[in-house]
Design a protein around this motif. Sequence first.
Motif, PDB file in Angstrom:
ATOM      1  N   ARG A  18       0.690  -1.242   0.007  1.00 24.74           N
ATOM      2  CA  ARG A  18       0.033   0.005  -0.118  1.00 24.74           C
ATOM      3  C   ARG A  18       0.824   1.425  -0.121  1.00 24.74           C
ATOM      4  O   ARG A  18       0.228   2.205  -0.243  1.00 24.74           O
ATOM      5  CB  ARG A  18      -1.072   0.070   1.083  1.00 24.74           C
ATOM      6  CG  ARG A  18      -2.027  -0.972   0.939  1.00 24.74           C
ATOM      7  CD  ARG A  18      -3.091  -0.488   2.166  1.00 24.74           C
ATOM      8  NE  ARG A  18      -2.498  -0.895   3.340  1.00 24.74           N
ATOM      9  CZ  ARG A  18      -2.841  -2.311   4.089  1.00 24.74           C
ATOM     10  NH1 ARG A  18      -3.233  -3.097   3.328  1.00 24.74           N
ATOM     11  NH2 ARG A  18      -2.342  -2.297   5.226  1.00 24.74           N
ATOM     12  N   LEU A  19       2.217   1.162   0.234  1.00 24.77           N
ATOM     13  CA  LEU A  19       3.069   2.288   0.354  1.00 24.77           C
ATOM     14  C   LEU A  19       3.017   2.949  -0.999  1.00 24.77           C
ATOM     15  O   LEU A  19       2.822   2.319  -2.093  1.00 24.77           O
ATOM     16  CB  LEU A  19       4.496   1.923   0.634  1.00 24.77           C
ATOM     17  CG  LEU A  19       4.672   1.820   2.065  1.00 24.77           C
ATOM     18  CD1 LEU A  19       6.182   1.426   2.457  1.00 24.77           C
ATOM     19  CD2 LEU A  19       4.360   3.058   2.870  1.00 24.77           C
ATOM     20  N   ASP A  20       3.173   4.171  -1.061  1.00 27.90           N
ATOM     21  CA  ASP A  20       3.368   5.190  -2.271  1.00 27.90           C
ATOM     22  C   ASP A  20       4.460   4.782  -3.012  1.00 27.90           C
ATOM     23  O   ASP A  20       5.619   4.251  -2.303  1.00 27.90           O
ATOM     24  CB  ASP A  20       3.762   6.375  -1.937  1.00 27.90           C
ATOM     25  CG  ASP A  20       3.243   7.369  -3.198  1.00 27.90           C
ATOM     26  OD1 ASP A  20       4.045   7.139  -4.022  1.00 27.90           O
ATOM     27  OD2 ASP A  20       2.552   8.130  -3.164  1.00 27.90           O
ATOM     28  N   THR A  23       7.629   6.485  -2.423  1.00 26.58           N
ATOM     29  CA  THR A  23       8.367   6.219  -1.090  1.00 26.58           C
ATOM     30  C   THR A  23       9.283   4.844  -1.254  1.00 26.58           C
ATOM     31  O   THR A  23      10.321   4.903  -0.707  1.00 26.58           O
ATOM     32  CB  THR A  23       7.240   6.019   0.008  1.00 26.58           C
ATOM     33  OG1 THR A  23       6.296   7.008  -0.069  1.00 26.58           O
ATOM     34  CG2 THR A  23       7.755   5.340   1.442  1.00 26.58           C
ATOM     35  N   LYS A  24       8.673   3.993  -1.944  1.00 26.69           N
ATOM     36  CA  LYS A  24       9.535   2.684  -1.914  1.00 26.69           C
ATOM     37  C   LYS A  24      10.742   2.919  -2.898  1.00 26.69           C
ATOM     38  O   LYS A  24      11.651   2.411  -2.477  1.00 26.69           O
ATOM     39  CB  LYS A  24       8.569   1.575  -2.574  1.00 26.69           C
ATOM     40  CG  LYS A  24       7.610   1.015  -1.600  1.00 26.69           C
ATOM     41  CD  LYS A  24       6.813   0.039  -2.209  1.00 26.69           C
ATOM     42  CE  LYS A  24       5.385   0.423  -2.592  1.00 26.69           C
ATOM     43  NZ  LYS A  24       4.548  -0.890  -2.901  1.00 26.69           N
ATOM     44  N   ILE A  25      10.640   3.836  -3.958  1.00 26.44           N
ATOM     45  CA  ILE A  25      12.003   3.963  -4.522  1.00 26.44           C
ATOM     46  C   ILE A  25      13.008   4.746  -3.917  1.00 26.44           C
ATOM     47  O   ILE A  25      14.073   4.271  -3.784  1.00 26.44           O
ATOM     48  CB  ILE A  25      11.669   4.684  -5.971  1.00 26.44           C
ATOM     49  CG1 ILE A  25      10.691   3.827  -7.002  1.00 26.44           C
ATOM     50  CG2 ILE A  25      13.022   5.135  -6.685  1.00 26.44           C
ATOM     51  CD1 ILE A  25      10.505   4.571  -8.105  1.00 26.44           C
ATOM     52  N   LEU A  26      12.418   5.787  -3.148  1.00 24.11           N
ATOM     53  CA  LEU A  26      13.414   6.490  -2.193  1.00 24.11           C
ATOM     54  C   LEU A  26      13.963   5.654  -1.286  1.00 24.11           C
ATOM     55  O   LEU A  26      15.195   5.602  -0.937  1.00 24.11           O
ATOM     56  CB  LEU A  26      12.511   7.683  -1.674  1.00 24.11           C
ATOM     57  CG  LEU A  26      13.399   8.530  -0.813  1.00 24.11           C
ATOM     58  CD1 LEU A  26      14.430   9.518  -1.678  1.00 24.11           C
ATOM     59  CD2 LEU A  26      12.575   9.703  -0.307  1.00 24.11           C
ATOM     60  N   PHE A 249       0.251  10.354  -1.355  1.00 26.87           N
ATOM     61  CA  PHE A 249       1.336  10.226  -0.297  1.00 26.87           C
ATOM     62  C   PHE A 249       0.724  10.407   1.040  1.00 26.87           C
ATOM     63  O   PHE A 249       0.019  11.324   1.211  1.00 26.87           O
ATOM     64  CB  PHE A 249       2.462  11.480  -0.432  1.00 26.87           C
ATOM     65  CG  PHE A 249       3.645  11.332   0.334  1.00 26.87           C
ATOM     66  CD1 PHE A 249       4.772  10.192  -0.109  1.00 26.87           C
ATOM     67  CD2 PHE A 249       3.761  11.761   1.628  1.00 26.87           C
ATOM     68  CE1 PHE A 249       5.952  10.133   0.442  1.00 26.87           C
ATOM     69  CE2 PHE A 249       4.961  11.848   2.190  1.00 26.87           C
ATOM     70  CZ  PHE A 249       6.185  10.891   1.870  1.00 26.87           C
ATOM     71  N   HIS A 250       0.741   9.363   1.949  1.00 31.19           N
ATOM     72  CA  HIS A 250       0.065   9.395   3.196  1.00 31.19           C
ATOM     73  C   HIS A 250       1.044   9.434   4.429  1.00 31.19           C
ATOM     74  O   HIS A 250       2.196   9.398   4.274  1.00 31.19           O
ATOM     75  CB  HIS A 250      -0.607   7.942   3.274  1.00 31.19           C
ATOM     76  CG  HIS A 250      -1.667   7.851   2.159  1.00 31.19           C
ATOM     77  ND1 HIS A 250      -2.998   8.613   2.376  1.00 31.19           N
ATOM     78  CD2 HIS A 250      -1.726   6.791   1.156  1.00 31.19           C
ATOM     79  CE1 HIS A 250      -3.637   8.089   1.101  1.00 31.19           C
ATOM     80  NE2 HIS A 250      -2.784   6.949   0.546  1.00 31.19           N
ATOM     81  N   LEU A 251       0.610   9.505   5.644  1.00 28.41           N
ATOM     82  CA  LEU A 251       1.252   9.586   6.752  1.00 28.41           C
ATOM     83  C   LEU A 251       2.171   8.330   6.795  1.00 28.41           C
ATOM     84  O   LEU A 251       3.424   8.468   7.113  1.00 28.41           O
ATOM     85  CB  LEU A 251       0.114   9.682   7.874  1.00 28.41           C
ATOM     86  CG  LEU A 251       1.226   9.833   9.349  1.00 28.41           C
ATOM     87  CD1 LEU A 251       1.675  11.208   9.262  1.00 28.41           C
ATOM     88  CD2 LEU A 251      -0.039   9.613  10.304  1.00 28.41           C
ATOM     89  N   SER A 252       1.752   7.141   6.582  1.00 26.83           N
ATOM     90  CA  SER A 252       2.478   5.851   6.616  1.00 26.83           C
ATOM     91  C   SER A 252       3.561   6.286   5.637  1.00 26.83           C
ATOM     92  O   SER A 252       4.818   5.815   6.025  1.00 26.83           O
ATOM     93  CB  SER A 252       1.844   4.850   6.307  1.00 26.83           C
ATOM     94  OG  SER A 252       1.091   5.102   4.981  1.00 26.83           O
ATOM     95  N   ASP A 253       3.551   6.813   4.567  1.00 25.03           N
ATOM     96  CA  ASP A 253       4.643   7.119   3.766  1.00 25.03           C
ATOM     97  C   ASP A 253       5.897   7.818   4.453  1.00 25.03           C
ATOM     98  O   ASP A 253       6.810   7.724   4.237  1.00 25.03           O
ATOM     99  CB  ASP A 253       4.443   7.453   2.464  1.00 25.03           C
ATOM    100  CG  ASP A 253       3.392   6.595   1.505  1.00 25.03           C
ATOM    101  OD1 ASP A 253       3.817   5.521   1.246  1.00 25.03           O
ATOM    102  OD2 ASP A 253       2.158   7.014   1.313  1.00 25.03           O
ATOM    103  N   LEU A 254       5.157   8.857   5.017  1.00 21.98           N
ATOM    104  CA  LEU A 254       6.286  10.058   5.767  1.00 21.98           C
ATOM    105  C   LEU A 254       6.950   9.233   6.745  1.00 21.98           C
ATOM    106  O   LEU A 254       8.138   9.296   6.769  1.00 21.98           O
ATOM    107  CB  LEU A 254       5.304  11.124   6.246  1.00 21.98           C
ATOM    108  CG  LEU A 254       5.882  12.137   6.700  1.00 21.98           C
ATOM    109  CD1 LEU A 254       6.912  13.137   5.698  1.00 21.98           C
ATOM    110  CD2 LEU A 254       5.189  13.202   7.742  1.00 21.98           C
TER     111      LEU A 254
END
Lengths: 287, 283
Positions: A18-20, A23-26, A249-254
């Motif tokens: 579910r992550l953006d 986010t995963k690439i970074l 981009f969600h809070l979990s991504d942050l």
Amino acid sequence: MTSFSMGRYIPYDTFVHRLDPRTKILALVLFMIAIFMGQATYAMSFLVEGVILVIAIALYSYSRMKVKVLLRSILSMWFMILFLLIVYMFTPRDASTSHLAFELWGVKVYWEAFLDTARIVLRLILMVMFSLVLTATTRPLDLTDALEWYLTPFKLIGFPTHIFAMMLSLALRFIPTIMDDVDRIMKAQTSRGVDYQKGSLISKIKAMVSLIVPLFVQSFVRSDELANAMESRGYDPNGKRTRYRKLSFHLSDLIAVLLTGAFAALVMYVSIVGFDPFLAWGGLATW
Amino acid sequence: MPITYDSVHFVYAAGSPFESAALNGISLVIEPGSFVALVGRTGSGKSTMAQLLNALLVPTSGEVVVDEFVNSADKKKRSRKLKGLRKKVGLVFQFPEYQLFLDTVEKDVAYGPKNFGASREEALEKAHQAILEVGLDASFFERSPFALSGGEKRKVAIAGILAMEPDVLVLDEPTAGLDPEASREALALFRKINAKGTTIILVSHDMDLVLEAATRLIVLENGKVVKDGDPSSLFEVDLTSYALEEPKVFRFVDLLKKNGLELSPSNIRDVESLAKAIKEAKQ
């Protein structure tokens, strides 16, 4: 052919899925940096990489990936591992700081050769694990969207990000199609008596020709058809377009970005100052 | 020796989110020399059944036996040397033209026989025969398969399988994408091959062709055999519930019945036999 090709997207619904994709690439890039940071000593190196390995295993099992896939990709590296070991064995080392293991036909082999190989192999395994997690939990099209997002700054200097992203997404889109082609052609040739598994090297090469030629023919025909289909629907590579899917981009991504960022920063700090808790501990001081 | 399917199950990508069952317990016997048609909607398991015959797929449970060759879920029972099976069972895939890869038609057709141990001359000899048999002439021998039309490519690909002289010929939608005339020609060819004693298993959607040629018709639905019998017995069956089209001659018989002419469908296979039946009914 197995339907489980390496790193193919598997549609489970886990936190990692579910992550953006951005986010995963970074996070992947941050982990890569952490993995390849040099550490002061072998002991410290293996400690840091051990910690990363724990994270990798956690992520890997959390995103419900099969161990078999990982083992297979590690096994496929055996030749490289052997080659690395041989190169490291014959690398001249400073005898005063190295530890002699044994002597082989007059060549001094040091323990450091094995440690160096083990370190590289461990790094490769870590890299493979993180990449597998990325590709298995992210839809290919989401990946290209994310890459395109990262490329947006280059638009300012006239880099055609959209064309680049389109090329990439087409290439990714056609991987499963081409895999299906491979499967189909192999089956057809197998029933004409071709054996892809057994036989001498020459007969194997000949067998590959019977696969590769039709595969290329198919792919050229298909790309031609695709280009025509796109053109007949008025595709303009330079046109402005809206998107069907929006990345969010969600809070979990942050949180994920901050955590991996903090971890990478810590590893970098430790590497730059050459911190090593083992130095105080006599036994490992010289490793 | 007949071909036997013994409670065959097949599941694709078992144990993954992509898992899908293709065959759910198929048991049947196919007699040598028969012309069997396998019909059913897309995804009903026809192609899977065909590929099991050649051991390209291995059953999830149960077994398929062709002569001395056993393709079984049980590793101990499964035959080791499959080359012999592949020579015995010739499999023509859907859109077989993608299997062409050599620079001349004759070489490509000779490829199969050569793989099964024929010498160069023998293989070429068989290739020439097969090319002529599918209705192409000697001028095609030296041409590049990539420069042919779609229908000609299809013929070359079929010739490539015929040249292997299989005992069983499995055809997966051999007429897909061909014009009606080419389809008729292809069917005539298959009947000719069948008449020489080769068992033919035809996977098809074209009910007209099936009715015309097959001696036995097997309807698959959700990986199970739902109808098995003489093609003309299908007149009573509602084929549309299996996403199949009723053969045109049967529709004609239906219309005649509505308008007061009752015909027995048991001997009606094609336009000619329909005409004959009408003539007899009138007398």
